[in-house]
Scaffold this active site. Sequence first.
Site: not given
Ligand code: F6P
Length: 342
Positions: A163, A106, A170, A266, A128
Amino acid sequence: MKIGLLTSGGDCPGLNAVIRGAVLKGVISHDAEFVGFRKGWKGVVEGDFMPIERHDVRGLSKQGGTILGSSRTNPFEGEGGGPENIQRMLDENGIDAIIAIGGEGTLTAARRLTDAGLNIVGVPKTIDNDLAATDYSFGFDTAVEIATEAIDRLRTTAESHGRCIVVEVMGRHVGWIALHSGMAGGAHAILIPEQPQSIDQICEWVESVRDRGRAPLVVVAEGFHLTDMEEAHSHKGLDAFNRPRLGGIAERLAPMIEERTGIESRDTVLGHIQRGGAPSAYDRVLATRLGMAAIDAVYARAWGSMVTLRGTDIKTVSIAEAVGTLNVVPDARYDEARILFG
Ligand code: F6P
């Protein structure tokens, strides 16, 4: 002034708080008028927007998602795309400036449009925390809170069964969410894109936890890759850019750990739950302050600038400083966490 707001890219807790902060500051201090473009740059390219009045933002700071919607539309593409078409649409509707709330993509688009003469101010957004030129971005604190709560819960079930649990958080390019939630949740190993590790090293950490009679808990960022790349690729392969496929790393690691250590393992992928729901109090305050500061930047006619957090202060930098480089986890921060592994 009449100001257009947009939220673009992946959503993030705190987007609505930015909108509220900007609208309240703009209306109260400057008697500004506001419109909201629907679905990010898509609304700009299609001239699709709605008025936003003061009463529309009442109680909004605690609401997750974005009332404007979001998309990953590129404003240089499509029929109404490109600087000339967008400027024409803004002129026809008497819109003086745009506040673009978004991440790397953006803001890169905002920068190019500003270079072409458009009046745009940026607000950084990413759970992130991978954007340069801001110490933290709103949404990150909320994501870490959600991941930490999940890790706490996974620990009790891991302990009950003896386990190993591998939990994927993310972090496409950087490991901030993994680092912070892993430290907060007392993970026995934290695996991040900036610090590739071998499967042998990971198993060593896991076994030393088991040898002390505990259930190993591994936190892995989705963009992590093993140094022994062939094994990492053997399940999911490479993407179109010749990089290991994103996501699914926990699903690949858990059987490898089980096979090598004999510890039943797991995997759990937290996914978009990290982006959903109400923002934390910290993120509400940060997002509100950024929204208010964006109005100051608009009235200072600081086009091409981005509001940012430096220490505890809100400052203004050029968007150019924020894009093109990632805010990666420094080696020293990882080394600090690594003392706690195993
Ligand atoms: O906002 C970034 C993020 O959270 C990344 O960590 C992740 O890979 C991505 O968005 C996934 O976003 P979308 O599924 O909306 O493309």
